[in-house]
Design a protein around this motif. Structure first.
Motif, PDB file in Angstrom:
ATOM      1  N   LEU A 129      65.861  32.292  71.799  1.00 25.54           N
ATOM      2  CA  LEU A 129      64.484  32.610  71.436  1.00 25.54           C
ATOM      3  C   LEU A 129      63.820  33.143  72.698  1.00 25.54           C
ATOM      4  CD1 LEU A 129      62.030  32.579  69.502  1.00 25.54           C
ATOM      5  CD2 LEU A 129      61.530  30.284  70.349  1.00 25.54           C
ATOM      6  N   TYR A 130      63.445  34.415  72.672  1.00 28.96           N
ATOM      7  CA  TYR A 130      62.828  35.034  73.842  1.00 28.96           C
ATOM      8  C   TYR A 130      61.347  35.185  73.555  1.00 28.96           C
ATOM      9  CZ  TYR A 130      61.611  38.719  77.206  1.00 28.96           C
ATOM     10  OH  TYR A 130      61.015  39.465  78.193  1.00 28.96           O
ATOM     11  N   VAL A 131      60.527  34.406  74.255  1.00 23.64           N
ATOM     12  CA  VAL A 131      59.091  34.391  73.980  1.00 23.64           C
ATOM     13  C   VAL A 131      58.297  34.525  75.273  1.00 23.64           C
ATOM     14  CG1 VAL A 131      58.826  33.229  71.770  1.00 23.64           C
ATOM     15  CG2 VAL A 131      59.390  31.877  73.771  1.00 23.64           C
ATOM     16  N   SER A 132      57.457  35.564  75.327  1.00 27.78           N
ATOM     17  CA  SER A 132      56.668  35.789  76.527  1.00 27.78           C
ATOM     18  C   SER A 132      55.367  36.477  76.123  1.00 27.78           C
ATOM     19  CB  SER A 132      57.444  36.663  77.502  1.00 27.78           C
ATOM     20  OG  SER A 132      57.582  37.970  76.973  1.00 27.78           O
ATOM     21  N   GLY A 133      54.624  36.928  77.129  1.00 31.58           N
ATOM     22  CA  GLY A 133      53.392  37.654  76.854  1.00 31.58           C
ATOM     23  C   GLY A 133      53.654  38.982  76.163  1.00 31.58           C
ATOM     24  N   GLY A 134      54.803  39.578  76.462  1.00 31.26           N
ATOM     25  CA  GLY A 134      55.085  40.906  75.926  1.00 31.26           C
ATOM     26  C   GLY A 134      56.183  40.968  74.883  1.00 31.26           C
ATOM     27  N   ASN A 135      56.924  39.883  74.692  1.00 32.37           N
ATOM     28  CA  ASN A 135      58.081  39.937  73.796  1.00 32.37           C
ATOM     29  C   ASN A 135      58.194  38.690  72.941  1.00 32.37           C
ATOM     30  OD1 ASN A 135      59.780  42.391  74.725  1.00 32.37           O
ATOM     31  ND2 ASN A 135      59.182  41.376  76.612  1.00 32.37           N
ATOM     32  N   THR A 136      58.651  38.874  71.681  1.00 31.77           N
ATOM     33  CA  THR A 136      59.014  37.739  70.841  1.00 31.77           C
ATOM     34  C   THR A 136      60.193  38.175  69.997  1.00 31.77           C
ATOM     35  OG1 THR A 136      56.765  36.837  70.787  1.00 31.77           O
ATOM     36  CG2 THR A 136      58.240  36.170  69.007  1.00 31.77           C
ATOM     37  N   GLN A 137      61.378  37.636  70.333  1.00 31.63           N
ATOM     38  CA  GLN A 137      62.593  38.039  69.616  1.00 31.63           C
ATOM     39  C   GLN A 137      63.522  36.849  69.452  1.00 31.63           C
ATOM     40  OE1 GLN A 137      64.615  41.019  71.963  1.00 31.63           O
ATOM     41  NE2 GLN A 137      62.798  42.288  72.176  1.00 31.63           N
ATOM     42  N   VAL A 138      64.269  36.829  68.356  1.00 36.25           N
ATOM     43  CA  VAL A 138      65.373  35.874  68.219  1.00 36.25           C
ATOM     44  C   VAL A 138      66.650  36.692  68.339  1.00 36.25           C
ATOM     45  CG1 VAL A 138      66.563  34.242  66.725  1.00 36.25           C
ATOM     46  CG2 VAL A 138      64.069  34.320  66.739  1.00 36.25           C
ATOM     47  N   ILE A 139      67.485  36.335  69.278  1.00 39.62           N
ATOM     48  CA  ILE A 139      68.644  37.153  69.642  1.00 39.62           C
ATOM     49  C   ILE A 139      69.928  36.345  69.507  1.00 39.62           C
ATOM     50  CG2 ILE A 139      69.745  38.347  71.591  1.00 39.62           C
ATOM     51  CD1 ILE A 139      66.747  38.598  72.663  1.00 39.62           C
ATOM     52  N   ALA A 140      70.974  36.985  68.985  1.00 41.90           N
ATOM     53  CA  ALA A 140      72.289  36.338  68.958  1.00 41.90           C
ATOM     54  C   ALA A 140      73.322  37.363  69.385  1.00 41.90           C
ATOM     55  CB  ALA A 140      72.594  35.801  67.573  1.00 41.90           C
ATOM     56  N   TYR A 141      74.292  36.915  70.163  1.00 43.38           N
ATOM     57  CA  TYR A 141      75.319  37.823  70.656  1.00 43.38           C
ATOM     58  C   TYR A 141      76.379  38.028  69.576  1.00 43.38           C
ATOM     59  CZ  TYR A 141      79.316  39.653  73.129  1.00 43.38           C
ATOM     60  OH  TYR A 141      80.378  40.434  73.505  1.00 43.38           O
ATOM     61  N   SER A 142      76.735  39.281  69.352  1.00 42.81           N
ATOM     62  CA  SER A 142      77.818  39.559  68.413  1.00 42.81           C
ATOM     63  C   SER A 142      78.447  40.889  68.749  1.00 42.81           C
ATOM     64  CB  SER A 142      77.273  39.580  66.988  1.00 42.81           C
ATOM     65  OG  SER A 142      78.246  40.060  66.093  1.00 42.81           O
ATOM     66  N   GLU A 143      79.756  40.882  68.959  1.00 46.15           N
ATOM     67  CA  GLU A 143      80.525  42.114  69.183  1.00 46.15           C
ATOM     68  C   GLU A 143      79.858  43.083  70.146  1.00 46.15           C
ATOM     69  OE1 GLU A 143      81.994  43.902  65.568  1.00 46.15           O
ATOM     70  OE2 GLU A 143      82.400  41.894  64.760  1.00 46.15           O
ATOM     71  N   ARG A 144      79.699  42.648  71.378  1.00 48.26           N
ATOM     72  CA  ARG A 144      79.235  43.511  72.459  1.00 48.26           C
ATOM     73  C   ARG A 144      77.787  43.982  72.356  1.00 48.26           C
ATOM     74  NH1 ARG A 144      83.633  45.975  76.152  1.00 48.26           N
ATOM     75  NH2 ARG A 144      84.691  43.975  76.316  1.00 48.26           N
ATOM     76  N   ARG A 145      76.983  43.267  71.571  1.00 46.39           N
ATOM     77  CA  ARG A 145      75.554  43.583  71.552  1.00 46.39           C
ATOM     78  C   ARG A 145      74.763  42.292  71.460  1.00 46.39           C
ATOM     79  NH1 ARG A 145      74.191  49.400  71.779  1.00 46.39           N
ATOM     80  NH2 ARG A 145      76.342  50.060  72.035  1.00 46.39           N
ATOM     81  N   TYR A 146      73.628  42.276  72.124  1.00 45.37           N
ATOM     82  CA  TYR A 146      72.672  41.209  71.891  1.00 45.37           C
ATOM     83  C   TYR A 146      71.827  41.675  70.710  1.00 45.37           C
ATOM     84  CZ  TYR A 146      73.937  38.706  76.143  1.00 45.37           C
ATOM     85  OH  TYR A 146      74.611  37.985  77.103  1.00 45.37           O
ATOM     86  N   ARG A 147      72.139  41.156  69.540  1.00 44.51           N
ATOM     87  CA  ARG A 147      71.513  41.635  68.306  1.00 44.51           C
ATOM     88  C   ARG A 147      70.192  40.919  68.080  1.00 44.51           C
ATOM     89  NH1 ARG A 147      75.454  45.320  66.486  1.00 44.51           N
ATOM     90  NH2 ARG A 147      77.381  44.678  67.524  1.00 44.51           N
ATOM     91  N   ILE A 148      69.187  41.698  67.687  1.00 47.18           N
ATOM     92  CA  ILE A 148      67.882  41.107  67.391  1.00 47.18           C
ATOM     93  C   ILE A 148      67.874  40.677  65.931  1.00 47.18           C
ATOM     94  CG2 ILE A 148      65.399  41.493  67.334  1.00 47.18           C
ATOM     95  CD1 ILE A 148      65.807  43.702  69.405  1.00 47.18           C
ATOM     96  N   PHE A 149      67.876  39.365  65.710  1.00 47.70           N
ATOM     97  CA  PHE A 149      67.894  38.859  64.344  1.00 47.70           C
ATOM     98  C   PHE A 149      66.513  38.866  63.725  1.00 47.70           C
ATOM     99  CE2 PHE A 149      71.818  37.158  62.592  1.00 47.70           C
ATOM    100  CZ  PHE A 149      72.680  37.566  63.581  1.00 47.70           C
ATOM    101  N   GLY A 150      65.522  38.549  64.535  1.00 49.37           N
ATOM    102  CA  GLY A 150      64.156  38.523  64.037  1.00 49.37           C
ATOM    103  C   GLY A 150      63.246  38.780  65.210  1.00 49.37           C
ATOM    104  N   GLU A 151      62.049  39.254  64.939  1.00 49.59           N
ATOM    105  CA  GLU A 151      61.109  39.540  66.022  1.00 49.59           C
ATOM    106  C   GLU A 151      59.701  39.590  65.468  1.00 49.59           C
ATOM    107  OE1 GLU A 151      61.705  43.616  67.480  1.00 49.59           O
ATOM    108  OE2 GLU A 151      62.753  44.012  65.591  1.00 49.59           O
ATOM    109  N   THR A 152      58.754  39.722  66.376  1.00 50.07           N
ATOM    110  CA  THR A 152      57.395  39.908  65.919  1.00 50.07           C
ATOM    111  C   THR A 152      57.246  41.321  65.387  1.00 50.07           C
ATOM    112  OG1 THR A 152      55.072  39.954  66.533  1.00 50.07           O
ATOM    113  CG2 THR A 152      56.643  40.528  68.245  1.00 50.07           C
ATOM    114  N   ILE A 153      56.519  41.469  64.274  1.00 48.52           N
ATOM    115  CA  ILE A 153      56.304  42.823  63.771  1.00 48.52           C
ATOM    116  C   ILE A 153      55.028  43.414  64.355  1.00 48.52           C
ATOM    117  CG2 ILE A 153      57.594  42.390  61.660  1.00 48.52           C
ATOM    118  CD1 ILE A 153      54.971  42.196  60.159  1.00 48.52           C
TER     119      ILE A 153
END
Lengths: 321, 127
Positions: A129-153
């Motif tokens: 869970l990456y949460v800061s002043g500028g970013n909000t993302q839920v990330i999971a690693y899969s097959e050579r990418r940090y995939r964004i599963f969910g984020e702020t719209i």
């Protein structure tokens, strides 16, 4: 032994860090703090960074006890972030890379956060869970990418909290006031809640329906619940048993507490770090750079332009299977 | 300190005097051409800057540091950086004076940061 120096300045923190095979040798940082009630603007932030960056660079080398010849690679934040501050930092990184004859490496800021906390906590394959002043993302690693599963719209959670804090001008907690709860599938939305609570603050405080502290508390409870929900959803999708919280808002103890409760219920493990690594710093860029450099990546000077938008999943994660 | 003229007069030149470190430029010359009667309809402004460096290598380092980033404003301004001998040359074309001033002003800030970095952490290692 590979030694990487990292430069970070995408928001109001300017940091230079040096990393050698998983060891942080130095990590000095300065923060541009505006007067209370004001946010930070790009040009002023850039001016602040410009005034201190060379001093911080000198400190980084002195604290690590190293000379430029000892450095193997110069890493810097390519993006995302604010344009003017990013340019200021990139200019110094490009210049020293050429002066010292070292390869250059543009790093994604979000990946910097992930790699640093992965290093410190030794988490195996966590949902992040990456949460800061500028970013909000839920990330999971899969097959050579940090995939964004969910984020702020819309806006980041830290941005939402900061902006309401400016309106209310106070910090504390008490009784819960019901606010809109806007989870949208895998994503979250904060701008609606912000507008609602900014308006409600005016009305409710006037009629003494609640205190300012109650509203702040309620906002945090609501936002953090939403974040815990989308993190849990990603964990279910990936069958993940580990959670990592990164980014400045990750320092928040209540968020860590709530996430801890969810993890306990699922039998999962929660990893979090303290301020020195949650908040933007140079060593996190150095660490991500170290991983990238060792797997054979470098950035040509002509490709070293900075970018305000840079999605976490655009980077090929060549250093993991 | 360098002054950028408020009105662009033909062949305006400015002198920059700095500390006596050998590899800092001791004079920067600028030339600005305002729109003439002929291209008044297009409204194209041009600004030229020539920055001497102690060597071709240092001028090239400055060029490589200053050229990758795109102008923040997409339309209405373009700039070109080249090195000839040990001089870094920059040529701007813009539609409006205000846009040109902002771009030149930013560039001067960036140039001075690059020069200060070179002063503190140079000279460049032999290639």
């Amino acid at each position: 032994m590979t030694v990487v120096i990292g430069f970070e300045g995408s928001a109001n923190k300017i940091g230079v860090g040096i990393v050698r095979n998983g060891e942080v040798l130095s990590n000095p940082r300065r923060t541009y703090i505006t007067p209370p009630g004001q946010g930070f603007l790009p040009s002023e932030t850039a001016r602040h960074h410009r005034s201190v960056i060379l001093t911080v660079l000198k400190e980084a080398l002195e604290e690590a006890g190293l000379k430029p010849a000892d450095i193997d690679c110069v890493a810097y934040t390519k993006g995302p972030g604010m344009g003017a501050p990013l340019v200021t930092v990139a200019l110094v990184a490009r210049t020293v890379a050429q002066l010292w004859g070292k390869p250059l490496l543009g790093v994604n800021h979000c990946i910097g956060h992930i790699e640093m906390v992965r290093l410190i906590t030794q988490a195996n394959n966590p949902t992040v869970l990456y949460v800061s002043g500028g970013n909000t993302q839920v990330i999971a690693y899969s097959e050579r990418r940090y995939r964004i599963f969910g984020e702020t719209i819309d806006i980041a959670v830290g941005n939402c909290l900061d902006r309401f804090a400016r309106v209310i001008k106070v910090i504390m907690l008490l009784h819960y006031v019901e606010l809109p709860y806007t989870v949208k599938g895998m994503d979250v939305s904060f701008s609606g809640i912000l507008s609602y609570i900014e308006e409600a603050a005016g009305k409710m405080l006037k009629c003494n329906q609640c205190t300012a502290e109650d509203l702040c508390f309620s906002l945090q409870e609501t936002l953090f619940s939403m974040l815990v929900e989308i993190t849990e959803r990603a964990m279910a999708h990936c069958s993940s048993q580990e959670v990592l919280i990164v980014g400045g808002v990750g320092c928040n103890l209540r968020l860590q507490e709530m996430m801890g409760v969810m993890c306990k219920e699922r039998g999962a493990k929660l990893f979090a770090t303290d301020e020195s690594f949650c908040i933007d710093n140079g060593a996190m860029i150095a660490q991500a750079g170290w991983e990238m450099f060792r797997s054979g990546q470098t950035t040509e000077l002509s490709d070293s332009w900075i970018t305000q938008r840079y999605r976490t999943d655009e980077v090929e994660v060549t250093w993991r299977d | 300190m360098m002054e950028i003229p408020d009105t662009f007069a033909p062949s305006a030149s400015c002198a920059l005097v700095r500390s006596p470190k050998l590899y800092l430029p001791t004079r920067i010359t600028t030339m600005a051409a305002p729109c003439t009667e002929n291209n008044h309809k297009q409204g194209t402004l041009e600004f030229a800057l020539d920055v001497p460096f102690p060597s071709t290598r240092e001028a090239s380092i400055a060029l490589q540091s200053l050229s990758p980033d795109r102008e923040p404003r997409k339309g209405g301004i373009s700039k070109e950086l080249t090195v000839s001998g040990s001089t870094l040359s920059v040529r701007w074309r813009a539609d409006e004076a205000r846009i040109l001033r902002v771009s030149v002003g930013s560039f001067m800030d960036h140039l001075s940061l690059v020069m200060e970095t070179m002063e503190l952490f140079g000279p460049p290692v032999p290639q």
